[in-house]
Write an enzyme that holds these catalytic residues in place. Structure first.
Site, mmCIF file in Angstrom:
data_model
loop_
_atom_site.group_PDB
_atom_site.id
_atom_site.type_symbol
_atom_site.label_atom_id
_atom_site.label_comp_id
_atom_site.label_asym_id
_atom_site.label_seq_id
_atom_site.Cartn_x
_atom_site.Cartn_y
_atom_site.Cartn_z
ATOM 1 N N CYS A 183 21.009 17.941 7.619
ATOM 2 C CA CYS A 183 20.531 19.327 7.517
ATOM 3 C C CYS A 183 19.717 19.771 8.732
ATOM 4 O O CYS A 183 19.980 20.819 9.328
ATOM 5 C CB CYS A 183 19.749 19.527 6.221
ATOM 6 S SG CYS A 183 18.187 18.632 6.106
ATOM 7 N N HIS A 219 14.668 19.662 3.003
ATOM 8 C CA HIS A 219 15.983 20.237 3.263
ATOM 9 C C HIS A 219 15.814 21.580 3.960
ATOM 10 O O HIS A 219 14.818 22.285 3.757
ATOM 11 C CB HIS A 219 16.771 20.426 1.963
ATOM 12 C CG HIS A 219 18.199 20.827 2.194
ATOM 13 N ND1 HIS A 219 19.110 19.996 2.790
ATOM 14 C CD2 HIS A 219 18.854 21.993 1.930
ATOM 15 C CE1 HIS A 219 20.277 20.614 2.872
ATOM 16 N NE2 HIS A 219 20.155 21.828 2.369
ATOM 17 N N HIS A 229 24.429 25.452 5.699
ATOM 18 C CA HIS A 229 23.657 24.218 5.695
ATOM 19 C C HIS A 229 24.572 23.013 5.534
ATOM 20 O O HIS A 229 25.745 23.143 5.166
ATOM 21 C CB HIS A 229 22.577 24.229 4.599
ATOM 22 C CG HIS A 229 23.095 24.140 3.197
ATOM 23 N ND1 HIS A 229 22.404 23.528 2.168
ATOM 24 C CD2 HIS A 229 24.248 24.584 2.623
ATOM 25 C CE1 HIS A 229 23.093 23.606 1.042
ATOM 26 N NE2 HIS A 229 24.204 24.243 1.279
#
Length: 388
Positions: free
Chosen positions: A300, A348, A360
């Site tokens: 990520c 994240h 993402h």
């Protein structure tokens, strides 16, 4: 399957953003696995929702360990470069020290051949430490100017060489520690992912189908919330335009949206954001691989770092540092290019593309994709940060 499910504990908020807190729960075992797969008829079995939550927790713990791995990897790389530089410096200084020693030796040999007693320069060659040399400096009174210069050079080279050797030793010790951290983080990631795969492998076909239905409902709800955010942002933009036309200024809100403290992103930011988003879109379909920074795969934070690098903006490697690399803005004022961070421990991140959507790299086994920023519920959103 939702990739980052977790229990929520209400916490304080600052300027509308929830402050980070330690995760309140962790796995103690994978006993749920045997309960789900091997429970005898009539025994209590965990619900599918509980299984899903366990798997989501494992993925999230794996992502947390991934960010620790990324930090340790970055630190190890920098430390290794420092060690290499110091060792190279030590080698060069040792060469200079040997040259200075050789020059002093030539003076000592010359004095010995003339029949002198203990050569003055030899006194320095016998010294093993800078302190030894300091204690014997009185012999300088009996030396020529060239001899004194040679001794001074020898003392300087020996002192600096010893200093650099000590720095190199300390740096090597630190490098060993960071390599240990890197190894530990890697093992943690692998263990969490293996546990998640094991849990999923024990589900029946019927349970997997039900799990897919649960995920579909979540995606539908996430899409609904994204559409609602898009509607709110469109209303805000319309209010700003109307205020500007009336001479109120583009930074003033009106109507049901109220006033805002954060002005819209300027044109220079928009230009950079377009480049970052163009890069991110080009990565759609590439696999998530923990610790990866491209070009063939990403995790990520590796994706967001690479996207903004394409726009000429240098972001830190980890989510923990990226969250501090810009200005925090309310979710309602998110602009394309902004970074969307998730969970109390900030493990994240995605890049906002507008209309409540982001790009993402979700988790292992998935690919870079567009998805609602509410993919794990609105309470999972930690903050929105505008870099550059």
């Amino acid at each position: 399957m939702a990739s980052h499910r977790k229990s929520r504990t209400p916490g304080p908020r600052v300027a509308g953003i929830r402050t980070p807190a330690l995760a309140t729960a962790a796995l103690t075992s994978v006993a749920l696995l045997s309960q789900t797969a091997e429970a005898a008829p009539g025994e209590d079995r965990p619900s599918l929702e509980e299984v899903e939550k366990k798997v989501g927790d494992l993925y999230r713990q794996a992502e947390s360990a991934t960010e620790k791995y990324n930090a340790a990897k970055e630190k190890t790389g920098k430390q290794r470069k420092r060690v290499d530089t110091l060792l190279d410096d030590v080698a060069k200084r040792t060469q200079k020290l040997n040259e200075a020693r050789s020059e002093l030796g030539s003076y000592a040999a010359a004095q010995y051949r003339t029949g002198a007693g203990m050569p003055d320069t030899a006194t320095f060659l016998l010294a093993e430490t800078p302190q030894d040399i300091f204690d014997q400096r009185q012999v300088l009174d009996r030396m020529t100017g060239r001899q004194k210069a040679a001794v001074d050079d020898y003392v300087t080279q020996q002192t600096e060489t010893m200093k650099k050797r000590q720095e190199a030793t300390e740096s090597l010790r630190t490098l060993t520690e960071t390599q240990g951290d890197l190894k530990t983080a890697k093992a943690t990631v692998q263990k969490k992912l293996a546990d998640a795969r094991e849990l999923l492998s024990k589900l029946t076909a019927e349970e997997k189908a039900r799990l897919a239905a649960i995920e579909k409902r979540k995606q539908e709800e996430a899409a609904r919330k994204a559409a609602e955010l898009a509607r709110q942002q469109a209303e805000q933009e319309q209010a700003r335009e109307e205020a500007a036309q009336q001479g109120g200024g583009a930074s003033e809100g009106s109507g049901s949206t109220g006033s805002t403290e954060t002005p819209p992103a300027d044109s220079s930011y928009g230009t950079k954001a377009e480049k970052a988003l163009a890069f991110a879109r080009a990565q759609i379909g590439k696999p998530y691989v923990w610790g990866a920074t491209g070009p063939g795969s990403y995790d990520c934070s590796g994706l967001t770092q690479a996207a903004w690098k394409a726009a000429g903006v240098s972001l830190p490697r980890t989510t923990y540092d990226q969250v501090n690399a810009g200005t925090t803005v309310p979710v309602s004022q998110a602009q394309p290019g902004d970074l969307v961070f998730f969970y109390d421990d900030v493990t994240h991140v995605g890049i906002y593309i507008g209309n409540g959507m982001m790009i993402h790299a979700p988790k292992p086994g998935t690919y870079v994709r567009e998805e609602s920023i509410y993919y794990d519920g609105d309470s999972a959103i930690h903050s929105i940060v505008r870099p550059a």
